[in-house]
Scaffold this motif. Structure first.
Motif, PDB file in Angstrom:
ATOM      1  N   PHE A 120     -13.267 -15.030  44.677  1.00 12.24           N
ATOM      2  CA  PHE A 120     -13.017 -16.238  45.459  1.00 12.24           C
ATOM      3  C   PHE A 120     -13.908 -16.266  46.694  1.00 12.24           C
ATOM      4  O   PHE A 120     -14.177 -15.234  47.307  1.00 12.24           O
ATOM      5  N   ASP A 121     -14.339 -17.474  47.057  1.00  9.81           N
ATOM      6  CA  ASP A 121     -15.087 -17.590  48.298  1.00  9.81           C
ATOM      7  C   ASP A 121     -14.131 -17.538  49.484  1.00  9.81           C
ATOM      8  O   ASP A 121     -12.899 -17.523  49.324  1.00  9.81           O
ATOM      9  N   ARG A 122     -14.688 -17.505  50.670  1.00  8.29           N
ATOM     10  CA  ARG A 122     -13.872 -17.350  51.866  1.00  8.29           C
ATOM     11  C   ARG A 122     -12.858 -18.487  52.032  1.00  8.29           C
ATOM     12  O   ARG A 122     -11.709 -18.250  52.413  1.00  8.29           O
ATOM     13  N   LEU A 123     -13.279 -19.704  51.776  1.00 12.09           N
ATOM     14  CA  LEU A 123     -12.384 -20.834  52.003  1.00 12.09           C
ATOM     15  C   LEU A 123     -11.200 -20.805  51.040  1.00 12.09           C
ATOM     16  O   LEU A 123     -10.074 -21.137  51.431  1.00 12.09           O
ATOM     17  N   ALA A 124     -11.440 -20.402  49.797  1.00  8.06           N
ATOM     18  CA  ALA A 124     -10.328 -20.275  48.853  1.00  8.06           C
ATOM     19  C   ALA A 124      -9.355 -19.198  49.317  1.00  8.06           C
ATOM     20  O   ALA A 124      -8.127 -19.365  49.239  1.00  8.06           O
ATOM     21  N   ASP A 125      -9.900 -18.094  49.812  1.00  2.32           N
ATOM     22  CA  ASP A 125      -9.030 -17.031  50.307  1.00  2.32           C
ATOM     23  C   ASP A 125      -8.256 -17.484  51.546  1.00  2.32           C
ATOM     24  O   ASP A 125      -7.071 -17.167  51.699  1.00  2.32           O
ATOM     25  N   VAL A 126      -8.913 -18.199  52.455  1.00  3.32           N
ATOM     26  CA  VAL A 126      -8.209 -18.703  53.631  1.00  3.32           C
ATOM     27  C   VAL A 126      -7.056 -19.606  53.212  1.00  3.32           C
ATOM     28  O   VAL A 126      -5.946 -19.535  53.757  1.00  3.32           O
TER      29      VAL A 126
ATOM     30  N   ALA B 211     -13.243 -15.029  57.068  1.00  3.16           N
ATOM     31  CA  ALA B 211     -12.550 -16.317  56.953  1.00  3.16           C
ATOM     32  C   ALA B 211     -13.452 -17.517  57.228  1.00  3.16           C
ATOM     33  O   ALA B 211     -12.951 -18.614  57.462  1.00  3.16           O
ATOM     34  N   ALA B 212     -14.762 -17.339  57.227  1.00  3.47           N
ATOM     35  CA  ALA B 212     -15.714 -18.444  57.422  1.00  3.47           C
ATOM     36  C   ALA B 212     -15.470 -19.183  58.732  1.00  3.47           C
ATOM     37  O   ALA B 212     -15.577 -20.403  58.805  1.00  3.47           O
ATOM     38  N   VAL B 213     -15.171 -18.429  59.781  1.00  2.00           N
ATOM     39  CA  VAL B 213     -14.971 -19.039  61.098  1.00  2.00           C
ATOM     40  C   VAL B 213     -16.309 -19.380  61.750  1.00  2.00           C
ATOM     41  O   VAL B 213     -16.453 -20.422  62.389  1.00  2.00           O
TER      42      VAL B 213
END
Length: 560
Positions: A458-464, A505-507
């Motif tokens: 999963f990419d970061r946004l999916a995990d977030v 978390a792609a912040v």
């Protein structure tokens, strides 16, 4: 905005953070007072508060977790077995992984989990909170402590964050100023790289004469598996791949009830290669044939990330001073060699409670009086455990195999290791990053990321999304970058903007912006933040301060 008029709340003792250390401390203190009052001519009547920034207790509770029940037995000798454990540890294995294969190897003594329990930390603190409340403790969620209150160098309380402030710092229609909670003693159990602990260090230099604290990031997913795939209480730790010989850490798999699996990877935040991407390593980890087969047909349902203080005994700050004590992860109470922090954290809270009780009887909360906390820690089994692993993480600064050799020698030498008189020096993790524009860093190459499939990886946004993270969008950014221009100039050139990779978390994003003087700017996606504090730790220029957002915001780790 001018300073608003603030309500004052008077409490005798304030624990900051509703983690296991604070809740154990509050319960133990209530028990000590109850026992004292049963025979005392002059009973003690006090107000105890536990302040929690999350929307509820357990929302931000995050750990592996395999729990040594020793502290819980001491705290609640008659009822500890009612704790919401998933299962006693049963099958206990270690896998040494290569990229395509792996071997079952003998578990070293520190990874033996006989007599321990697989648990959800969130469920454990949710169970402890009503026990505390039943003893008269005020457990207050959505109370983010944002700053300490002082009288000279003495801590006399905490100020909680304002609510209802917009992105520009202006009060909205629902504005509520934070309150000043004044108290005789503040116990800082606010977790890793805590905001108040960091403030206190700047004022009192808590790490003077100590090794710097070093950290790892732990990332974890919760998977629902087909029936019978893994037994409750089954524990597997993995070594080597995908971290390899230059990255501290390893993986873990814990069987939970109802065919649920905790799967995680720990990566030391003291690596040299700025291109390192811990989140991508975690996703790559699941593509190993052993893990892929285990997860086939399953579904990922929760995600989270958290920094871990790994420095050990010599990296712990000064733990006491006038009006304050420091417990749990805030004080570095983690046995990195055993991968255990819950039990030593709880014990630290209990010893803090005993120290506070003595001060309540004497009426003395001065620095010398509260310093007895550190003597209690020295005399307890906390010291016994952490002394055995006092040089563990520092040994891995020379790489995996050197660390394993020193770790093995440490087991037989009482923690000393080879060629070490007593204390192996350490370095702050961000100091290890090598500059890409210098020969020592030019050897590193950017690695192509995995192609995430949304099923196994999963990419970061999916995990977030799967972390349940939610923040009020219209509020000030709680990730304070004090010199954003450095990000698009020096950092881009020297380190390749590692914040885009070390944040799980792609912040942080460096985006094109023709209106910017440099044609690019830093974009902070604060709503994605899962409160791991990695950015505060690993930023190479130490210009990021993580501070609590508006109360109740953040991840929801209720099942983790």
């Amino acid at each position: 905005m001018s300073q608003p008029e603030r309500e004052t709340l008077e409490m005798d003792v304030v624990f900051v953070g509703a983690g296991p250390a604070s809740l154990a401390g509050a319960i133990h203190l209530a028990n000590l007072i109850e026992r004292h009052n049963s025979t005392a001519k002059e009973p003690i009547t006090i107000e105890i508060a536990v302040l929690e920034k999350g929307a509820e207790v357990g929302a931000h509770g995050f750990s592996g977790a395999v729990v040594d029940p020793v502290a819980l037995r001491e705290l609640l000798p008659d009822t500890w077995q009612q704790a919401p454990f998933e299962a006693p540890v049963g099958r206990d294995r270690v896998w040494w992984l290569s990229e395509s294969g792996g071997l079952d190897v003998a578990a070293p003594p520190p990874l033996s989990n006989e007599g321990y329990y697989v648990a959800s930390l969130a469920k454990l603190v949710k169970w402890l909170a009503p026990i505390a409340e039943a003893k008269g403790v005020n457990v207050l969620p959505e109370f983010p402590a944002s700053e300490l209150l002082y009288d000279g160098d003495a801590v006399v309380g905490v100020r909680t964050g304002d609510k209802g402030v917009d992105k520009e710092g202006r009060p909205k229609a629902n504005f509520e100023p934070g309150m000043d909670v004044v108290t005789r003693c503040v116990v800082l159990g606010e977790g890793v790289r805590g905001t108040l602990t960091k403030q206190l260090d700047k004022k009192l230099d808590l790490w003077r004469g100590k090794n710097p604290q070093v950290y790892a990031i732990g990332m974890k997913e919760l998977w629902e598996l087909p029936p019978g795939r893994i037994a409750p209480g089954e524990v597997i730790h993995t070594m080597n791949w995908p971290n390899g010989k230059n990255l501290f850490g390893g993986g873990f798999l814990y069987g939970m009830q109802n065919d649920t699996l905790i799967l995680g990877l720990v990566v030391g935040l003291d690596y040299e290669d700025p291109w390192t991407d811990p989140h991508d390593l975690f996703q790559r980890y699941k593509t190993h044939p052993k893990l892929k087969a285990l997860l086939a047909g399953g579904k990922m349902v929760n995600y989270g990330a958290k920094a871990i203080p790994e420095g050990g005994w010599f990296s712990m700050p000064r733990l006491s001073g006038p009006g304050f004590l420091i417990v749990g992860d805030s004080g570095g109470f983690v046995n990195a060699q055993k991968l255990k922090g819950i039990s030593v954290g709880m014990k630290s809270g209990m010893l803090a409670a005993e120290t506070i009780f003595e001060s309540l009887v004497s009426g003395d909360f001065s620095g010398p009086a509260l310093a007895s906390f550190e003597r209690k820690v020295e005399a307890s089994w906390i010291k016994t455990q952490m002394w055995q692993s006092r040089n563990f993480h520092q040994a891995f600064e020379k790489g995996l195999f050197g660390g394993l050799v020193q770790g093995a020698l440490g087991i037989v030498s009482g923690g000393r290791g080879w060629g070490i008189k007593n204390r192996l020096p350490g370095h702050a993790g961000h100091e290890n990053l090598k500059r890409l524009d210098q020969p020592e860093g030019a050897r590193f190459e950017r690695r192509e990321k995995l192609a995430y499939d949304g099923v196994l990886t999963f990419d970061r946004l999916a995990d977030v999304y799967n972390s349940g993270t939610a923040h009020e969008e219209d509020q000030p950014v709680h990730l304070l970058v004090h010199d954003p221009e450095t990000c698009v100039t020096r950092c881009a050139r020297e380190f390749g903007n590692p914040c885009e990779r070390f944040c799980p978390a792609a912040v942080y994003e460096i985006v094109d912006d023709p209106s910017s003087p440099h044609g690019r700017r830093l974009q902070i996606n604060a709503a994605n933040c899962v409160h791991c504090t990695t950015c505060d730790i690993l930023d190479p220029y130490q210009i990021i301060d993580w501070v609590p957002p508006e109360g109740g915001g953040g991840p929801n780790y209720g099942k983790m």
